[in-house]
Design an enzyme around this catalytic site. Structure first.
Site, PDB file in Angstrom:
ATOM      1  N   GLU A  13       0.810  -1.218   0.000  1.00 22.26           N
ATOM      2  CA  GLU A  13       0.000   0.000   0.000  1.00 22.26           C
ATOM      3  C   GLU A  13       0.849   1.277   0.000  1.00 22.26           C
ATOM      4  O   GLU A  13       0.321   2.356  -0.271  1.00 22.26           O
ATOM      5  CB  GLU A  13      -0.944  -0.014   1.211  1.00 22.26           C
ATOM      6  CG  GLU A  13      -1.972  -1.131   1.113  1.00 22.26           C
ATOM      7  CD  GLU A  13      -2.745  -1.380   2.405  1.00 22.26           C
ATOM      8  OE1 GLU A  13      -3.886  -1.849   2.315  1.00 22.26           O
ATOM      9  OE2 GLU A  13      -2.212  -1.138   3.503  1.00 22.26           O
ATOM     10  N   GLY A  79     -12.565  -4.317   2.015  1.00 22.27           N
ATOM     11  CA  GLY A  79     -13.630  -5.176   1.529  1.00 22.27           C
ATOM     12  C   GLY A  79     -14.886  -4.334   1.298  1.00 22.27           C
ATOM     13  O   GLY A  79     -15.226  -3.484   2.119  1.00 22.27           O
ATOM     14  N   ILE A 156     -12.761  -9.528   7.404  1.00 21.45           N
ATOM     15  CA  ILE A 156     -14.145  -9.978   7.256  1.00 21.45           C
ATOM     16  C   ILE A 156     -14.268 -10.831   5.993  1.00 21.45           C
ATOM     17  O   ILE A 156     -13.987 -10.363   4.888  1.00 21.45           O
ATOM     18  CB  ILE A 156     -15.115  -8.770   7.176  1.00 21.45           C
ATOM     19  CG1 ILE A 156     -14.912  -7.830   8.385  1.00 21.45           C
ATOM     20  CG2 ILE A 156     -16.565  -9.250   7.072  1.00 21.45           C
ATOM     21  CD1 ILE A 156     -15.102  -8.455   9.745  1.00 21.45           C
ATOM     22  N   MET A 176      -9.037  -2.453   8.453  1.00 21.37           N
ATOM     23  CA  MET A 176      -8.546  -2.704   9.795  1.00 21.37           C
ATOM     24  C   MET A 176      -7.801  -1.530  10.440  1.00 21.37           C
ATOM     25  O   MET A 176      -7.240  -1.690  11.515  1.00 21.37           O
ATOM     26  CB  MET A 176      -7.659  -3.965   9.782  1.00 21.37           C
ATOM     27  CG  MET A 176      -8.422  -5.184   9.262  1.00 21.37           C
ATOM     28  SD  MET A 176      -7.425  -6.666   9.050  1.00 21.37           S
ATOM     29  CE  MET A 176      -7.175  -7.157  10.737  1.00 21.37           C
ATOM     30  N   GLU A 177      -7.828  -0.354   9.787  1.00 25.97           N
ATOM     31  CA  GLU A 177      -7.062   0.776  10.351  1.00 25.97           C
ATOM     32  C   GLU A 177      -7.750   2.139  10.284  1.00 25.97           C
ATOM     33  O   GLU A 177      -7.439   3.019  11.103  1.00 25.97           O
ATOM     34  CB  GLU A 177      -5.695   0.923   9.631  1.00 25.97           C
ATOM     35  CG  GLU A 177      -4.751  -0.229   9.759  1.00 25.97           C
ATOM     36  CD  GLU A 177      -5.007  -1.341   8.733  1.00 25.97           C
ATOM     37  OE1 GLU A 177      -5.681  -1.054   7.709  1.00 25.97           O
ATOM     38  OE2 GLU A 177      -4.565  -2.477   8.959  1.00 25.97           O
ATOM     39  N   ASP A 200     -11.867  -6.941  -2.312  1.00 31.19           N
ATOM     40  CA  ASP A 200     -12.703  -8.150  -2.125  1.00 31.19           C
ATOM     41  C   ASP A 200     -14.092  -7.729  -1.657  1.00 31.19           C
ATOM     42  O   ASP A 200     -14.319  -6.575  -1.330  1.00 31.19           O
ATOM     43  CB  ASP A 200     -12.054  -9.099  -1.101  1.00 31.19           C
ATOM     44  CG  ASP A 200     -11.888  -8.428   0.256  1.00 31.19           C
ATOM     45  OD1 ASP A 200     -10.898  -7.704   0.432  1.00 31.19           O
ATOM     46  OD2 ASP A 200     -12.761  -8.595   1.125  1.00 31.19           O
TER      47      ASP A 200
HETATM   48  N1  ADE Z   1      -8.831  -5.382   3.861  1.00 34.41           N
HETATM   49  C1  ADE Z   1      -9.134  -5.784   2.623  1.00 34.41           C
HETATM   50  N2  ADE Z   1     -10.227  -6.577   2.626  1.00 34.41           N
HETATM   51  C2  ADE Z   1     -10.612  -6.690   3.925  1.00 34.41           C
HETATM   52  C3  ADE Z   1     -11.633  -7.383   4.582  1.00 34.41           C
HETATM   53  N3  ADE Z   1     -12.476  -8.145   3.911  1.00 34.41           N
HETATM   54  N4  ADE Z   1     -11.726  -7.270   5.941  1.00 34.41           N
HETATM   55  C4  ADE Z   1     -10.835  -6.512   6.612  1.00 34.41           C
HETATM   56  N5  ADE Z   1      -9.843  -5.840   6.039  1.00 34.41           N
HETATM   57  C5  ADE Z   1      -9.717  -5.909   4.710  1.00 34.41           C
END
Ligand code: ADE
Length: 232
Positions: A13, A79, A156, A176-177, A200
């Protein structure tokens, strides 16, 4: 804005942005490298913070205390939580919330941090608008959305958890951040924006393609962030 802090969790990233930095000077703190230099004419400090809410919050605090940044931009992947937001598209934060903050047994709504005035941390409107404007210019092949970013110390990947997050928080993407960066920026009174490209669908589908999608998504984000620098 004189000096911008740029945070990404993973090497993928931030590596492209670091490679474009002019006159880079590296300072190491808490095991993390802070790269000072000029990106597209702007004074910036780039850091790969590592995964999760604690790593990212520490980096915002160091950016504030040691590097005196006056805005924070979080770049990375996420996500999708909305059917219309596809892999490769970009979400720019309207606000961000820690979805794993749960004091509901004591009567608080999910996500609410007791004894704080804010738990849904609003992004800086000017940064949001400029990010969207730049994205449309430099990434014309994808769509850009404004929306709520949900962050937690969890990847997730189940439809059930995804559905619960959507029903509880009405988010556009999950990662997550972002919310811990927003939380720390709020406490330091520093404007922030989270810019995330979708890697995703957060439901466990299409696992095989994840690394490829992740790389393409991170590249979209890096392009946007680089081109944002000379207009903020
Ligand atoms: N970063 C990228 N995809 C994610 C997901 N599904 N859950 C948490 N962090 C992510």
């Amino acid at each position: 804005m004189n000096r911008i802090g740029i945070i990404g969790a993973m090497e993928l990233e931030v590596e492209e942005l670091i490679s474009k930095l002019e006159n880079a000077k590296i300072t190491e703190k808490t095991g993390k490298k802070f790269y000072e230099g000029k990106l597209n004419g702007k004074d910036v400090v780039i850091v790969q913070c590592g995964i999760g809410k604690v790593n990212s919050a520490i980096c915002v605090q160091l950016l504030a205390d040691l590097f005196d940044v006056d805005a924070v931009v979080n770049t990375g992947v996420a996500g999708s939580l909305r059917a219309e937001i596809n892999i490769g598209d970009i979400v720019v934060s309207t606000d961000a919330v820690e979805h794993d903050m749960d004091v509901s047994p004591l009567g608080y709504e999910p996500g609410i941090i007791p004894q704080m005035e804010e738990s849904f941390f609003k992004a800086d409107r000017k940064l949001v608008e400029k990010a969207i404007e730049v994205c449309k210019k430099v990434n014309p092949d994808i769509s850009v959305y404004e929306g709520r970013v949900l962050s937690g110390d969890q990847f997730i990947s189940s439809a059930e958890v995804k559905d619960r997050l959507i029903a509880t928080f009405d988010g556009s993407c999950t990662e997550m951040e972002g919310a811990s960066i927003a939380h720390c920026a709020y406490l330091n009174k520093i404007p922030y924006v989270v810019i995330r490209a979708i890697s995703d669908k957060a439901d466990g589908s299409a696992h095989m393609d994840y690394p490829e999608f992740e790389r393409a998504a991170a590249a979209h984000c890096a392009k946007l962030v680089e081109n944002l620098m000379n207009i903020i």
